[in-house]
Write an enzyme that holds these catalytic residues in place. Structure first.
Site, PDB file in Angstrom:
ATOM      1  NE  ARG A 102      -5.135  -4.987  -3.486  1.00 32.69           N
ATOM      2  CZ  ARG A 102      -5.739  -4.928  -2.430  1.00 32.69           C
ATOM      3  NH1 ARG A 102      -4.894  -4.738  -1.117  1.00 32.69           N
ATOM      4  NH2 ARG A 102      -7.012  -5.072  -2.032  1.00 32.69           N
ATOM      5  N   GLY A 143      -8.420  -7.444   4.272  1.00 35.83           N
ATOM      6  CA  GLY A 143      -9.148  -7.670   5.339  1.00 35.83           C
ATOM      7  C   GLY A 143      -8.488  -8.334   6.715  1.00 35.83           C
ATOM      8  NE  ARG A 147      -5.354   3.302   3.600  1.00 38.14           N
ATOM      9  CZ  ARG A 147      -5.294   3.437   2.332  1.00 38.14           C
ATOM     10  NH1 ARG A 147      -4.691   4.325   1.631  1.00 38.14           N
ATOM     11  NH2 ARG A 147      -5.856   2.562   1.480  1.00 38.14           N
ATOM     12  CB  CYS A 192      10.268 -39.584 -10.329  1.00 39.43           C
ATOM     13  SG  CYS A 192      11.003 -40.979  -8.847  1.00 39.43           S
ATOM     14  CB  SER A 240      14.891 -41.206 -11.097  1.00 38.15           C
ATOM     15  OG  SER A 240      13.617 -40.394 -10.870  1.00 38.15           O
ATOM     16  CG  MET A 271      -2.878  -7.307   9.485  1.00 41.59           C
ATOM     17  SD  MET A 271      -1.319  -6.759   9.097  1.00 41.59           S
ATOM     18  CE  MET A 271      -1.250  -6.306   7.432  1.00 41.59           C
ATOM     19  CE  LYS A 277      -3.583  -0.476   2.273  1.00 38.42           C
ATOM     20  NZ  LYS A 277      -4.294  -1.095   3.671  1.00 38.42           N
ATOM     21  CE1 TYR A 333      12.891 -37.367 -14.893  1.00 42.70           C
ATOM     22  CE2 TYR A 333      15.116 -37.555 -15.955  1.00 42.70           C
ATOM     23  CZ  TYR A 333      14.298 -38.116 -15.189  1.00 42.70           C
ATOM     24  OH  TYR A 333      14.308 -39.330 -14.703  1.00 42.70           O
ATOM     25  CG  HIS A 355     -13.588 -11.460   3.407  1.00 48.52           C
ATOM     26  ND1 HIS A 355     -13.896 -12.670   3.797  1.00 48.52           N
ATOM     27  CD2 HIS A 355     -12.298 -11.236   3.847  1.00 48.52           C
ATOM     28  CE1 HIS A 355     -12.908 -13.135   4.149  1.00 48.52           C
ATOM     29  NE2 HIS A 355     -11.905 -12.588   4.340  1.00 48.52           N
TER      30      HIS A 355
END
Ligand code: ADP
Ligand code: MG
Ligand code: MG
Length: 938
Positions: free
Chosen positions: A376, A141, A132, A892, A825, A143, A62, A912, A494
């Site tokens: 934001r 919502g 704020r 894996c 693997s 805080m 903010k 991978y 909310h």
């Protein structure tokens, strides 16, 4: 999770401890505070700000947004931001703020008074401010924020005189006492609501705005009495005192249980702290030419390029989100306050271009003058994320690379979630309609509280959470629900915001629902729905129906299964675009864990290029196979065992044939038998009951004898700790004929395909190896049989032999093992189990306590433990490559599909990752993000 909420007190005490200093930043900050050095408070106003958009760590989201907007010359009320470091200091110093920081705040307050042309605490011209909260990551919502601070019994009269608006002055004062009372003095909100409703009732007022000055004066008097009664003290009249108390309350709210719960769900660290923004008030509640609202530059549910949001005339900020009055759609603002609307459109379009992303903004109009209060990057559904990112690329606002970095990989898995069967859905009557806040199909038992939702979900029941409106305390219940349905509130309430963020289907503001939360029921259109009854809804259309409805595959899957044409699906085109872009940027290959041909086909369609794990034992569970498998296990001689294996051979060969074919020549890693054998036999207790029943019935003969033999063998095979018992490579060593049969099945299938002109790349993998000699023993068997098959068939097939690294000893001797293994693997499930010494099957009993007590941040079986299991993997990688520089390395375990874990695998340089077919798209995107944000060897 409900239990966790009850453990609040315990955690609050742990909270201060959890805020221990982490990293250099806070330590430096602390030292600097003592010395009176570096800055802790950042001013914004008069077109210039000390901070900017790059300073989210220090200013919070903010604060950095306010600074950036100020610098861009946008109309932002002036103010200052107290940095997140101060929050850390507040906890370190046991709820005290060092004098140097207090002084810095006073200095900035004077600057603000000058910019505002008003003075905090003045009787004639009082400065009012908002206090704020605002952390680096937005936590809607969670805080607290306090508005209209600076009012007291004399200042309110000054405000009245200066504005000639007594109603407005006292409306602001009553709001302030209520917010300050509940947030700072921790008086339950109900106590105030109760008085407010009483005055409204007595005066015959329907809406809050129907109350006149006299009525509001009475509300203020009653509120002050509530404060006196509940807190034992009069409402604080000194604005400077009010300011310090409010600031500290915001810091305290960082550690409230719901904020902690939120951070746990979203993996936000506790130690980063919140900033506090102190900002001059502007007023949307001065009358009909004032308003307040929130909006998005694009639709955050569908991604459509449309101005989206809500506003309320004659109201203050929190009224819109709180769902007290149902707000108007933002497009109507054009009619009500056209000039301000036009300016808002211009500014928000500019902001979107500037941030190159959808903006979620807050504004207030005071007597037709527009002020921006927040901007934001907007939270959005997975669906919207894909639509928006591809649109932004088309509009040339961002590049494909930006698009990839912008999308949360989980968004892609949301796109694969099922929807309703349209036929079944259409046949049912619509019970009511609400606002479509978050798309997706939800069907489940109605429940009326978050705790109930958790209870039902714990029993494995799907639930739909039905609430008048949700509050931040409901977050644990929302998390476990199929969907969220509310009666009040708008698209930015909310429930809507959190629903979208969680990817939960949500409908809000379904005003026809008469909800009685206490009696656990609602009625609509003359029908009553009780707890446990089925409710279904479509979050894209807003339609609610009172029945259980089956779902059907997502559009993406329909295209992949050829039930729908690719060209008919816009979302598929976009989904594919994102993945094609991802493939350009990623370094690691993506494979899938699949045991059956159909799974392999799906995985290939999702973009997997190879199978990282084919579990042969899963094939044993196939139709009609278990008796043959049991026959093999029950065999007491090698000859009998071979007879059973001969029957299994063609079955396995068929499976492998299918899997190879589905992979179109890409490598397929097949693991030889792994689980303890008793998993294929009936349970001991069940057999005993069956035998007893047969005996009681006086039966004798073949069936009874068979069961007795089976029981005998089951007892023989019983192990105290099967996970550490006779499994994995140990089975192959004791029964080499199993490895022989499996190798033969693999190689015969491979040779057959090669004969048919299809390329195959088999990789035979021996599980649970901890000693190189174990692997050597099996490699001899594999090579012997493979060469024999090649000779018999006259077809040359190249195959690899490798191992899983899943036993710590295997990892620590990886240099020796690499001598016999052509690939590794990492089986990170077993490796995690064996490194922690946590049984995977029993960890559920205590894991929650571990995370509550912050012994562990996360479930190490879900997100790879970089700190502890990480070094084990890293060591094995280094040792393995030392012996065999071109050794193929993959993972894996379940972690192969987890974005955070994938970042780690990128760093250690694996070739991978392999994951379940449905996670393949997520892994493709996450691997691209990893390649773009970390480097191998970091
Ligand atoms: P949250 O993070 O919960 O949205 P905010 O700090 O943004 O909390 O504030 C809550 C509401 O109060 C928002 O609607 C916001 O626009 C409004 N608000 C905050 N500061 C001011 C101010 N200085 N003047 C007018 N309205 C404000
Ligand atoms: Mg806000
Ligand atoms: Mg294993």
């Amino acid at each position: 999770m409900a239990k966790a909420m009850a453990r609040t007190a315990l955690r609050d005490r742990a909270a201060v401890k959890a805020m221990k200093p982490k990293g250099v930043k806070t330590k430096a900050a602390r030292g600097a505070a003592r010395r009176g050095g570096s800055r802790h408070v950042y001013f914004f106003g008069n077109g210039k700000a000390d901070g900017d958009r790059t300073m989210k760590d220090t200013l919070g989201g903010k604060g950095s947004g306010l600074a950036e907007m100020t610098n861009a010359g946008l109309p932002v009320p002036p103010g200052f931001t107290i940095s997140t470091d101060v929050c850390t200091i507040y906890y370190q110093e046991k709820a005290k703020i060092p004098a140097a920081i207090e002084a810095e705040m006073q200095e900035n307050l004077r600057k603000l008074e000058k910019a505002a042309g008003a003075t905090l605490g003045s009787d004639e011209n009082p400065l009012l401010v908002s206090v704020r909260s605002g952390a680096k990551f937005s936590m809607p919502g969670m805080m607290d924020t306090i508005l209209n601070l600076g009012l007291n019994d004399t200042a309110v009269e000054g405000l009245k005189t200066r504005t000639s608006n007594g109603r407005f002055a006292f409306d602001s004062y009553r709001r302030f006492i209520q917010m300050f009372g509940s947030v700072v003095l921790e008086i339950p909100k109900d106590a105030f609501e109760h008085e407010f409703e009483a005055v409204k009732r007595e005066r015959g007022a329907k809406l809050d705005t129907d109350l006149d000055e006299a009525a509001l004066r009475e509300v203020v008097d009653r509120y002050k009495k509530v404060v006196r009664d509940k807190s034992g003290k009069a409402f604080p009249q000194d604005p400077h005192e009010q300011l310090k108390m409010a600031r500290n309350a915001v810091f305290r709210s960082w550690m409230n249980p719901r904020a902690q719960e939120y951070r746990r769900i979203y993996d936000i660290p506790d130690h980063i702290g919140t900033a506090v923004n102190v900002q001059m008030m502007v007023f949307g509640n001065t009358g009909e030419r004032s308003a307040t609202g929130v909006g998005f530059t694009r639709n955050p549910a569908t991604g459509a390029k449309e101005f989206y949001g809500e506003f309320l005339v004659n109201a203050q900020g929190e009224d819109v989100v709180a769902g007290i009055r149902t707000p108007q759609p933002i497009t109507e603002l054009e009619k009500v306050l056209p000039k301000a609307y036009k300016e808002l459109r211009t500014i928000t379009s500019r902001l979107e271009k500037h941030y190159r992303d959808v903006q979620d903004f807050e504004f207030t109009i005071q007597d037709e003058r527009l002020f921006m209060l927040q901007t934001r990057n907007g939270k959005r559904t997975g669906y919207a994320a894909v639509v928006i990112a591809t649109d932004l690329v088309e509009e040339k606002l961002i590049t494909p690379k930006d698009a990839i970095l912008q999308i949360d990989p989980e968004a892609l898995s949301q796109l694969l979630a099922p929807g309703f069967d349209q036929k079944e859905w259409a046949a049912l009557p619509v019970a009511t309609k609400g606002l479509p806040a978050s798309p997706g199909a939800a069907s489940g038992h109605a429940v009326f509280s978050a705790d109930e939702a958790v209870k039902w979900a714990d029993r494995g029941k799907p639930v739909v959470l039905v609430r008048r409106e949700t509050v931040p305390d409901d977050i644990h219940g929302m998390f476990v629900s199929q969907g969220i349905l509310t009666a009040t509130g708008g698209m930015t309430s909310h429930a809507a915001v959190v629903g979208r963020q969680m990817g939960k289907p949500s409908i809000v503001g379904a005003g026809e629902l008469q909800i009685n939360e206490a009696q656990k029921q609602f009625s609509v259109g003359g029908k009553t729905v009780k707890e446990g009854d089925f409710v279904s809804f479509d979050g894209l259309t807003g339609e609610v129906k009172l029945a259980k409805v089956a779902s059907k595959p997502s559009e993406i899957l329909q295209v992949l299964n050829r039930q729908m044409k690719e060209k008919d699906s816009d979302i598929f085109r976009r989904f594919n675009l994102i993945l094609t872009w991802s493939d350009k940027f990623r370094r690691m290959g993506i494979r899938a864990n699949a045991d059956q041909p159909d799974q392999a086909e799906l995985a290939y369609a999702f973009g997997a290029r190879g199978i990282g794990l084919c579990r042969t034992e899963h094939m044993f569970f196939g139709e009609g196979r278990i008796p043959v498998v049991q026959q093999m296990i029950l065999a007491t001689t090698e000859k009998d065992r071979r007879a059973a294996l001969d029957k299994l051979l063609p079955l396995q060969r068929g499976d492998f044939y299918g899997v190879f074919k589905a992979m179109h020549g890409e490598p397929v890693t097949i693991r030889t038998i792994d689980p303890p054998l008793h998993e294929f036999l009936p349970k001991r207790e069940e057999l005993m009951v069956e035998i007893a029943t047969l005996e009681a019935k006086g039966k004798s003969g073949k069936e009874l004898e068979e069961k007795r033999t089976l029981l005998h063998r089951v007892e023989q095979l019983h192990e105290f700790n099967p996970m550490l018992g006779h499994r994995g490579v140990r089975l192959g060593i004791t029964y080499p004929e199993i490895t022989e049969m499996q190798t033969r099945a693999i190689m015969e299938a491979a040779c057959q395909l090669v004969k048919e002109g299809i390329k195959v790349t088999p990789e035979i993998m021996i599980p649970l190896v901890g000693h190189v000699k174990e692997l050597r023993d099996q490699k001899v068997v594999v090579d012997r049989v493979a060469e024999a098959v090649i000779k018999e068939t006259g077809v040359k097939v190249k195959y690899l032999v490798g191992t899983m690294i899943e036993v710590p000893r295997g990892a620590m001797t990886a240099d020796q093992i690499a001598d016999a293994a052509q690939f590794f693997s990492f089986g990170t499930n077993d490796l995690t189990q064996l490194t922690f010494g946590f049984s995977r099957d029993d960890v559920g009993k205590f894991l929650r306590v571990y995370t509550d007590k912050k012994i562990l941040d996360k479930d190490p079986f879900a997100t790879f433990d970089v700190d502890g299991v990480g070094p084990v993997v890293k060591t094995a990688v280094e040792l393995g490559r030392r012996t065999r520089p071109d050794i193929k390395l993959g993972v894996c375990g379940e972690h192969g599909g987890d974005p955070a874990s994938i970042h780690f695998f990128e760093k250690v340089g694996l070739d991978y990752v392999s994951c379940s077919p449905y996670r393949v798209p997520v892994a493709r995107l996450a691997a691209a993000q990893a390649a773009l944000s970390v480097r191998v060897g970091d």
